[in-house]
Design an enzyme around this catalytic site. Structure first.
Site, short mmCIF file in Angstrom:
data_model
loop_
_atom_site.label_atom_id
_atom_site.label_comp_id
_atom_site.label_asym_id
_atom_site.label_seq_id
_atom_site.Cartn_x
_atom_site.Cartn_y
_atom_site.Cartn_z
N ARG A 181 -7.30 -0.27 0.82
CA ARG A 181 -7.86 -1.95 0.70
C ARG A 181 -8.25 -1.88 -0.78
O ARG A 181 -8.05 -2.61 -1.72
CB ARG A 181 -9.17 -2.15 1.48
CG ARG A 181 -10.21 -0.88 0.90
CD ARG A 181 -11.27 -2.07 2.51
NE ARG A 181 -10.49 -0.82 3.76
CZ ARG A 181 -11.28 -1.02 4.75
NH1 ARG A 181 -12.08 -2.17 5.15
NH2 ARG A 181 -10.50 -0.93 6.12
N ASP A 201 -2.56 10.46 3.74
CA ASP A 201 -4.34 9.45 3.55
C ASP A 201 -4.83 11.12 4.92
O ASP A 201 -4.68 11.08 5.29
CB ASP A 201 -4.08 8.55 4.32
CG ASP A 201 -5.42 7.86 4.48
OD1 ASP A 201 -6.72 8.90 3.88
OD2 ASP A 201 -5.72 7.16 5.47
N LYS A 220 0.31 -1.06 -0.06
CA LYS A 220 -0.06 -0.09 0.38
C LYS A 220 0.85 1.51 -0.07
O LYS A 220 1.35 1.57 1.15
CB LYS A 220 -0.39 0.12 1.09
CG LYS A 220 -2.11 1.51 1.25
CD LYS A 220 -2.68 1.86 2.52
CE LYS A 220 -3.03 2.43 3.19
NZ LYS A 220 -3.99 3.12 3.86
N LYS A 252 -9.87 12.59 8.16
CA LYS A 252 -9.50 12.91 9.42
C LYS A 252 -9.30 13.74 9.93
O LYS A 252 -9.17 14.01 9.60
CB LYS A 252 -8.37 11.74 9.04
CG LYS A 252 -8.09 10.72 8.81
CD LYS A 252 -6.56 10.36 8.86
CE LYS A 252 -6.33 9.18 7.98
NZ LYS A 252 -7.37 7.88 8.61
N ASP A 294 -12.38 6.99 3.50
CA ASP A 294 -10.66 6.77 4.43
C ASP A 294 -10.27 5.09 4.35
O ASP A 294 -9.47 4.72 4.72
CB ASP A 294 -11.41 7.43 5.91
CG ASP A 294 -9.82 7.56 6.62
OD1 ASP A 294 -8.58 7.69 5.79
OD2 ASP A 294 -10.15 7.78 7.86
N GLU A 335 -9.42 3.83 2.16
CA GLU A 335 -8.55 3.73 0.58
C GLU A 335 -7.69 2.68 0.33
O GLU A 335 -7.38 2.94 -0.79
CB GLU A 335 -8.33 5.62 0.46
CG GLU A 335 -6.71 6.05 1.20
CD GLU A 335 -6.98 5.07 2.43
OE1 GLU A 335 -7.92 5.52 3.14
OE2 GLU A 335 -5.85 5.07 2.42
N ASP A 361 1.21 6.94 5.40
CA ASP A 361 0.66 5.52 4.87
C ASP A 361 1.08 5.19 3.88
O ASP A 361 0.05 4.11 3.10
CB ASP A 361 -0.52 6.33 5.10
CG ASP A 361 -2.12 5.33 4.84
OD1 ASP A 361 -1.91 4.06 5.50
OD2 ASP A 361 -3.05 5.61 4.26
N1 BES Z 1 -4.93 4.68 6.47
C1 BES Z 1 -5.51 4.44 7.54
C2 BES Z 1 -4.98 3.05 8.18
C3 BES Z 1 -3.94 3.47 9.62
C4 BES Z 1 -4.78 4.49 10.76
C5 BES Z 1 -3.42 3.04 9.59
C6 BES Z 1 -4.17 5.05 11.61
C7 BES Z 1 -2.22 3.06 10.96
C8 BES Z 1 -2.45 4.27 11.84
C9 BES Z 1 -6.66 3.32 6.79
O1 BES Z 1 -6.10 4.16 5.32
C10 BES Z 1 -7.51 4.27 7.27
O2 BES Z 1 -8.32 5.67 7.94
N2 BES Z 1 -8.24 2.74 7.77
C11 BES Z 1 -10.01 3.60 8.46
C12 BES Z 1 -10.78 2.84 7.77
C13 BES Z 1 -12.26 2.76 8.53
C14 BES Z 1 -12.34 4.27 7.36
C15 BES Z 1 -13.10 2.11 7.96
C16 BES Z 1 -9.51 3.66 10.03
O3 BES Z 1 -8.90 2.14 11.04
O4 BES Z 1 -10.30 4.20 10.25
ZN ZN Z 2 -5.07 4.90 4.42
ZN ZN Z 3 -7.78 5.97 4.70
#
Ligand code: BES
Ligand code: ZN
Ligand code: ZN
Length: 506
Positions: free
Chosen positions: A361, A280, A275, A287, A357, A359, A298
């Site tokens: 996947r 992000d 990834k 966020k 958010d 994104e 990210d």
């Molecule tokens: N890049 C983030 C995941 C992340 C957040 C990794 C903080 C490490 C620390 C990812 O793209 C994301 O924002 N995931 C969301 C998914 C949710 C919207 C279902 C998350 O984990 O909050």
């Molecule tokens: Zn992300």
């Molecule tokens: Zn994200």
């Protein structure tokens, strides 16, 4: 200093200078390279450790104390010849009862102990350091990896100023051949490359500059680099990947790294997808400030893939590899994709966006599809991604979540992680949770608001592996504070050692 210049292939700026390693035959004292104090370090227990009389008494009392309290596994003495360091990695903290469940690996202890040594030697302004081991080569190598990891400093790398300390390594009284040193240090270098790329901020590292950096790193090497631009992504119907990147000024890219051993490669390639979200923001589902602060990291999964290829090429790995970096910036703009949008994946599946958010996947799904449908298809597929905050909640920052549809692959990765000390823990692909990602409008939604966020994310990805043996590593890619051999906080290179160890076991 522009990124390209920093990324020049074989540059010795990631940690220690390559010139740091003094060939076995040259005595450090007489070496031209050493300036400043000459120091010695003994890694205990060691039969061959020639400990000066002067500190034997101190050591005895210290050892008593030490065995009783299990406290410092590290001590510096000032003796006539200069600083003397004594280390006992096997007594490093972490040998508590709780380790019965998940032990810190012996190699990790050597790595971290030697990482501490380098930092202490630097603080003591040592110009040349002689290190004496009395251990299996595997542990010596782990120690050398730790030295290299500890030598990395973001600012130093940025200014192209590697740490200059002449180093000479002995095991059981004999100089360790430079070749063995090189191959161990090479793994540390792979980790540091990943750390550095993760640390470079998003105003310098975007899908375009990252792809260029990769080209420069592997120019003229056994790794072939092919970059797909946005037009090509559209042609390939990688609509999920395109959608994630469409709000950014710099369009998305897919970078394909292809490594084939010079002779006698072992079997079909292993494909690794990273990834690579260079920043992000969360997109339209923005966020909050605290959650966005370190989102330059990210792309830590893609950085790990790059670091892994640096290692593989450096050691002349026998296993053929394909790497795919799914690069995009998830930005907020009038062109950004939105919640409710329905997008057709490269595989043909329709995906309804529940939250912009989620994104990672999306870009991974299309890149995984490229990997599994490749002509020279892989025997196994591994993706590595800073995918969810939920996995951090469940396992903390240093244990990555391991999801897999193949128990053999899962066991091999788990085993590799334990022995090298780059930790993972197996997580379930609980099919009952699939209902959480069903959509009334499309084949699937990209995420849910429910519990088990790391699992539903993995379930989303599982589909795109098709029938291929597949493993997914949900990583944090970051250290919030300096720890062990990691002498500074920031990008951690998580997964590089694990994947290197796994590939070597094949
Ligand atoms: N890049 C983030 C995941 C992340 C957040 C990794 C903080 C490490 C620390 C990812 O793209 C994301 O924002 N995931 C969301 C998914 C949710 C919207 C279902 C998350 O984990 O909050
Ligand atoms: Zn992300
Ligand atoms: Zn994200």
């Amino acid at each position: 200093m522009n990124l390209g210049e920093i990324m020049k292939k074989n540059s010795d700026i990631w940690g220690l200078s390559l010139e740091s390693w003094v060939a076995g035959a040259v005595a450090l004292g007489s070496s031209q390279k050493s300036s400043g104090k000459l120091a010695q370090a003994h890694i205990l227990p060691g039969k061959s450790a020639k400990i000066p009389k002067a500190c034997e008494t101190i050591l005895k009392s210290w050892q008593k104390d030490f065995f009783a309290k299990k406290s410092p596994a590290f001590q510096m003495f000032e003796v006539e010849s200069g600083p003397l360091f004594l280390l006992h990695p096997l007594l490093a903290s972490g040998e508590s009862e709780l380790d019965a469940a998940l032990k810190n690996s012996t190699r990790a202890r050597f790595r971290d102990a030697l990482g501490h040594l380098l930092q202490a030697a630097e603080r003591a302004e040592v110009g040349a350091l002689e290190i004496h081991f009395d251990a299996d080569m595997e542990l010596v190598s782990a120690g050398l990896v730790g030295l290299e990891i500890a030598a990395y400093k973001y600012k130093r790398t940025r200014k192209r100023e590697p740490l200059k300390m002449a180093l000479q390594v002995f095991n059981k009284g004999r100089a360790v051949p430079l070749k063995a040193v090189e191959s161990a240090v090479n793994l540390g270098r792979g980790v540091n490359v990943a750390r550095h790329l993760t640390n470079v901020p998003a105003n310098d590292l975007n899908p375009e500059t990252c792809a260029n950096a990769v080209r420069e790193i592997f120019a003229g090497s056994a790794v072939k680099v092919d970059v797909w631009d946005e037009a090509r992504l559209k042609k390939e119907k990688m609509n999920l990947h395109v959608a994630v990147g469409q709000g950014a000024v710099v369009p998305p890219r897919l970078v394909h790294l292809k490594y084939r051993p010079k002779s006698g490669g072992k079997g079909k390639p292993v494909a690794i997808v990273g990834k690579g979200i260079t920043f992000d923001t969360g997109g339209v589902n923005l966020k909050p400030s605290s959650g966005m602060r370190i989102m330059k990291k990210d792309m830590g999964g893609a950085a790990a893939v790059i670091g892994l290829f640096v290692w593989a090429e450096g050691v002349g790995l026998k296993v053929p590899l394909d790497g795919y970096l799914a690069l995009a910036e998830n930005s907020v703009d009038a062109h950004s994709f939105r919640p409710g949008d329905i997008i057709t994946a490269r595989s043909g599946q329709t995906v309804e966006i529940h939250n912009t958010d989620a994104e990672g996947r999306l870009v991974l799904a299309d890149a995984m599809d490229v990997a599994v449908t490749a002509v020279d298809g892989p025997r196994a597929l591994i993706d590595i991604a800073t995918l969810t905050g939920a996995i951090k909640g469940a396992l903390g920052a240093s244990l990555a979540g391991l999801f897999s549809n193949d128990s053999k692959l899962s066991k091999a990765l788990h085993q590799a992680s334990q022995s090298v000390g780059d930790m993972v823990w197996p997580m379930p692909l609980y099919q009952m949770y699939r209902s959480q990602i069903s959509s009334p409008f499309a084949d699937v939604v990209n995420c849910s608001d429910g519990f088990g966020g790391a699992i539903t994310a993995a379930l989303f990805l599982e589909t795109y592996a098709k029938k291929m043996p597949w493993a997914h590593l949900d990583i944090y890619a970051w250290r919030d504070s300096a720890e062990g051999a990691w002498s500074e906080s920031g990008g951690s290179g998580q997964g590089v050692q694990l994947l290197a160890e796994y590939l070597e076991s094949l």
